[in-house]
Write a protein that holds these residues in place. Structure first.
Motif, PDB file in Angstrom:
ATOM      1  N   ILE A 126       0.837  -1.204   0.000  1.00 29.77           N
ATOM      2  CA  ILE A 126       0.000   0.000   0.000  1.00 29.77           C
ATOM      3  C   ILE A 126       0.870   1.253   0.000  1.00 29.77           C
ATOM      4  O   ILE A 126       0.560   2.240  -0.662  1.00 29.77           O
ATOM      5  CB  ILE A 126      -0.942  -0.020   1.221  1.00 29.77           C
ATOM      6  CG1 ILE A 126      -1.994  -1.111   1.018  1.00 29.77           C
ATOM      7  CG2 ILE A 126      -1.616   1.329   1.416  1.00 29.77           C
ATOM      8  CD1 ILE A 126      -2.862  -1.335   2.193  1.00 29.77           C
ATOM      9  N   TYR A 159      -3.114  -0.471  -4.067  1.00 30.29           N
ATOM     10  CA  TYR A 159      -4.285  -0.478  -3.183  1.00 30.29           C
ATOM     11  C   TYR A 159      -5.185  -1.689  -3.410  1.00 30.29           C
ATOM     12  O   TYR A 159      -6.237  -1.798  -2.787  1.00 30.29           O
ATOM     13  CB  TYR A 159      -5.094   0.802  -3.386  1.00 30.29           C
ATOM     14  CG  TYR A 159      -4.303   2.053  -3.075  1.00 30.29           C
ATOM     15  CD1 TYR A 159      -3.927   2.340  -1.768  1.00 30.29           C
ATOM     16  CD2 TYR A 159      -3.904   2.926  -4.079  1.00 30.29           C
ATOM     17  CE1 TYR A 159      -3.174   3.467  -1.469  1.00 30.29           C
ATOM     18  CE2 TYR A 159      -3.156   4.069  -3.786  1.00 30.29           C
ATOM     19  CZ  TYR A 159      -2.804   4.328  -2.490  1.00 30.29           C
ATOM     20  OH  TYR A 159      -2.054   5.428  -2.191  1.00 30.29           O
ATOM     21  N   GLU A 160      -4.781  -2.590  -4.291  1.00 32.04           N
ATOM     22  CA  GLU A 160      -5.560  -3.812  -4.506  1.00 32.04           C
ATOM     23  C   GLU A 160      -5.075  -4.959  -3.627  1.00 32.04           C
ATOM     24  O   GLU A 160      -5.678  -6.027  -3.609  1.00 32.04           O
ATOM     25  CB  GLU A 160      -5.480  -4.229  -5.975  1.00 32.04           C
ATOM     26  CG  GLU A 160      -6.097  -3.214  -6.930  1.00 32.04           C
ATOM     27  CD  GLU A 160      -6.016  -3.685  -8.374  1.00 32.04           C
ATOM     28  OE1 GLU A 160      -5.484  -4.786  -8.600  1.00 32.04           O
ATOM     29  OE2 GLU A 160      -6.500  -2.954  -9.259  1.00 32.04           O
ATOM     30  N   VAL A 202      -8.437  -0.845   3.314  1.00 31.48           N
ATOM     31  CA  VAL A 202      -7.782  -0.815   2.010  1.00 31.48           C
ATOM     32  C   VAL A 202      -8.826  -0.794   0.887  1.00 31.48           C
ATOM     33  O   VAL A 202      -8.640  -0.133  -0.141  1.00 31.48           O
ATOM     34  CB  VAL A 202      -6.839  -2.032   1.858  1.00 31.48           C
ATOM     35  CG1 VAL A 202      -6.265  -2.090   0.448  1.00 31.48           C
ATOM     36  CG2 VAL A 202      -5.707  -1.940   2.860  1.00 31.48           C
ATOM     37  N   ILE A 248      -9.991   2.673   0.656  1.00 32.57           N
ATOM     38  CA  ILE A 248      -8.935   3.487   0.029  1.00 32.57           C
ATOM     39  C   ILE A 248      -8.881   3.217  -1.481  1.00 32.57           C
ATOM     40  O   ILE A 248      -8.754   4.143  -2.287  1.00 32.57           O
ATOM     41  CB  ILE A 248      -7.570   3.204   0.690  1.00 32.57           C
ATOM     42  CG1 ILE A 248      -7.574   3.682   2.138  1.00 32.57           C
ATOM     43  CG2 ILE A 248      -6.439   3.878  -0.093  1.00 32.57           C
ATOM     44  CD1 ILE A 248      -6.310   3.324   2.906  1.00 32.57           C
ATOM     45  N   HIS A 249      -8.960   1.905  -1.837  1.00 29.41           N
ATOM     46  CA  HIS A 249      -8.917   1.558  -3.257  1.00 29.41           C
ATOM     47  C   HIS A 249     -10.107   2.153  -4.004  1.00 29.41           C
ATOM     48  O   HIS A 249      -9.954   2.667  -5.124  1.00 29.41           O
ATOM     49  CB  HIS A 249      -8.917   0.033  -3.389  1.00 29.41           C
ATOM     50  CG  HIS A 249      -8.816  -0.445  -4.806  1.00 29.41           C
ATOM     51  ND1 HIS A 249      -7.782  -0.113  -5.644  1.00 29.41           N
ATOM     52  CD2 HIS A 249      -9.650  -1.234  -5.547  1.00 29.41           C
ATOM     53  CE1 HIS A 249      -7.967  -0.658  -6.836  1.00 29.41           C
ATOM     54  NE2 HIS A 249      -9.094  -1.340  -6.796  1.00 29.41           N
ATOM     55  N   TYR A 270      -9.471   5.709  -4.291  1.00 26.83           N
ATOM     56  CA  TYR A 270      -8.394   5.923  -5.263  1.00 26.83           C
ATOM     57  C   TYR A 270      -8.927   5.823  -6.691  1.00 26.83           C
ATOM     58  O   TYR A 270      -8.549   6.622  -7.556  1.00 26.83           O
ATOM     59  CB  TYR A 270      -7.300   4.893  -5.022  1.00 26.83           C
ATOM     60  CG  TYR A 270      -6.153   4.961  -6.002  1.00 26.83           C
ATOM     61  CD1 TYR A 270      -5.245   6.003  -5.974  1.00 26.83           C
ATOM     62  CD2 TYR A 270      -5.984   3.960  -6.967  1.00 26.83           C
ATOM     63  CE1 TYR A 270      -4.200   6.070  -6.868  1.00 26.83           C
ATOM     64  CE2 TYR A 270      -4.947   4.022  -7.871  1.00 26.83           C
ATOM     65  CZ  TYR A 270      -4.054   5.079  -7.815  1.00 26.83           C
ATOM     66  OH  TYR A 270      -3.031   5.125  -8.715  1.00 26.83           O
TER      67      TYR A 270
END
Length: 556
Positions: free
Chosen positions: A279, A284-285, A311, A314-315, A318
């Motif tokens: 990360i 982010y995957e 995450v 976040i992903h 993103y």
């Protein structure tokens, strides 16, 4: 040591090993040593107690045997005194030998005959008892010591200690159990010079192999109990080995369980580290994939689950941010292209309008009627061109926001295309072959928007066709759809390039090879308008048609 640990942070596995060493291994080792020592002392005391108890048991058995023999001999002597002759006495003694198997010989002799009984040796399992009668004769009883041994050690048959019974002060061995010549000699050798009587005494130079003697005053006998090496091993070494083995097994089990726990914990924490590093590098995957089992702590599972959720958010953010950035770049590119297009494409018609308007306003020259009409026509034409470009630009937001309003009616396709051809700017005076002028079919569409579509398509075909080539408009029926095609002769366009022609500000000729004027919005607008009227548009480029656009519209 403190400087080393201050410079280097220990890993979890290293810390667990240190904790196990100081909190488990050392305490268990010390406890094992203490337990083994206590157990050894306890077993040593137990060995002494057992040896004393055996000496007392043998002593009691001797007392019982001696009392029994004395009673029998006293009874025999009493009976003999009532018998009248020697033959009757011998007959009586023979009957006793016959009934009591532990008597080898039972007879009455004179004093001078006693020596012949010295041949019986205690080592040969025989003992001689002599009792004096009233007439100075002696009653001699020769006993088989094997029977005495059976009675003495009957209750101690399973015990592995060496037991020796000696008669009188001459140390003659009367009976023994588990006899060993070395053991017997060693036991006699270690006896104190002065013996205490009628109580068991522990002696010897080996604490774990106690020797016990019991000197009896009546009858005069000496009992020795020797704790053998086998007994010591079984009582002390065997138990000590069991304690040590159990401690070793416990330590190994602790190490195995803790090692297994540490292994899974280390793997899961490594997964967490890898995910955090991924990360931090923008991946982010990445997700934490824990090895979940009985050794996986709840907190670690909870942390992994929440981390994956975080995450994921976040992903998602993103992706949305990338999408917004892409839209911003597209918007910025659109703005740049818009400025470039407006400044470039609008300059020519505005310059023409400005120039011809200035000419008409001049007072210093005389302009004839023909020149006035020509100038006004050019001004009108350039104004219409500006109007179409402005309409193309204004319709883009409506297409992108799906806010176009259509007045769908039955539209005769032939008349709409005929009007579009009239509105088309054809400075190159290229031939337009209209094979749709006799088509009687009407389509469901917005007449003004459809007219705008074909104006753009025909002008596009004129701009991007070879010199002295023709523009062909044709139609065909495909089920419930009317297919109108606009073809022009042009070089084959690569498939990759063909897919991008529907994008805004995209043209067949790029900035370095541009030979025609245009905004690059024509096909984008056409696609938006056609699809808004429930139609479809397809592009083709091959040797047969050069460049071909096909419009699919629902038949009214």
């Amino acid at each position: 040591m403190s400087k080393f640990f201050s410079k280097r942070r220990l890993k979890i596995a290293e810390q667990i090993i240190i904790v196990i060493f100081f909190a488990v291994l050392i305490p268990m080792t010390v406890s094992g040593i203490i337990i083994s020592n206590i157990n050894q002392q306890s077993n040593r005391a137990q060995l002494r107690s057992a040896a004393i108890m055996i000496a007392n048991i043998v002593s009691e058995e001797i007392d019982v045997f001696e009392h029994s023999i004395n009673n029998e001999l006293n009874q025999i002597i009493s009976t003999i005194e009532y018998l009248g002759s020697s033959s009757e006495e011998q007959k009586y003694l023979d009957s006793i030998i016959k009934n009591l198997i532990f008597y080898k010989e039972l007879t009455i002799v004179n004093e001078n005959e006693l020596e012949k009984y010295d041949i019986y040796n205690l080592k040969d399992d025989y003992a001689v008892f002599k009792r004096k009668l009233k007439d100075e004769r002696y009653l001699v009883a020769v006993l088989n010591i094997k029977n005495l041994q059976k009675n003495l050690f009957k209750t101690l048959s399973d015990d592995k200690r060496q037991i020796y019974v000696l008669a009188g002060d001459n140390d003659d061995l009367v009976a023994s159990s588990n006899y060993s010549d070395i053991g017997f000699q060693n036991s006699i050798f270690q006896l104190p010079k002065k013996l205490e009587t009628d109580k068991p005494i522990v002696y010897g130079d080996k604490k774990n192999q106690p020797l016990v003697y019991l000197k009896k005053s009546s009858p005069n006998a000496l009992i020795i109990v020797n704790t053998t090496e086998d007994v010591r091993k079984h009582a002390i070494d065997y138990n000590r080995d069991k304690i040590i083995l159990s401690i070793i097994i416990t330590i190994l089990t602790v190490f195995f369980v803790v090692g297994l726990y540490t292994y899974y914990l280390y793997i899961n924490i490594r997964q967490l580290f890898k995910a955090i590093i991924a990360i931090s590098k923008g991946n982010y995957e990445r997700r934490i994939r824990l090895l979940t089992n009985v050794f996986t702590p709840f907190e670690l599972v909870f942390l992994g689950t929440e981390f994956n959720k975080m995450v994921g958010q976040i992903h998602k953010s993103y992706i949305q941010l990338k999408k917004k950035n892409k839209e911003l770049r597209q918007l910025n590119e659109f703005r740049s292209n818009m400025v470039d297009t407006v400044s470039h494409e609008f300059r020519t018609p505005l310059t023409s309008i400005q120039g011809y308007t200035s000419r008409l306003l001049r007072q210093d020259i005389e302009i004839d009627e023909e020149m006035k009409q020509k100038s006004l026509k050019i001004i009108k034409k350039q104004a219409e061109r500006l109007k179409r470009m402005i309409e193309d630009i204004l319709v883009i937001p409506d297409i992108e926001g799906a806010r176009l309003n259509f007045d769908i009616t039955d539209v005769p396709i032939a008349s709409t295309i005929e009007n579009a051809i009239i509105l088309v700017k054809n400075d190159a005076e290229k031939e337009i072959i209209n094979n749709i002028e006799n088509c009687k079919i009407s389509v469901l569409a917005d007449n003004d928007r459809l007219e705008q579509v074909f104006v753009n398509l025909i002008e596009n075909a004129i701009k991007y066709s070879k010199e002295d080539s023709k523009i062909t408009l044709d139609y065909e029926i495909d089920g419930e759809k009317l297919v109108i095609s606009v073809k022009n002769d042009y070089d084959i366009i690569p498939r990759e390039k063909l897919k991008t022609l529907f994008d805004k500000f995209t043209r067949v000729d790029d900035k370095t090879t541009r030979t025609t004027r245009g905004t690059g919005l024509g096909l984008f607008i056409v696609k938006g308008l056609v699809e808004g009227m429930n139609g479809k548009i397809r592009l083709y480029s091959n040797e047969e048609c050069g460049f071909c656009v096909k419009i699919y519209l629902p038949i009214a």
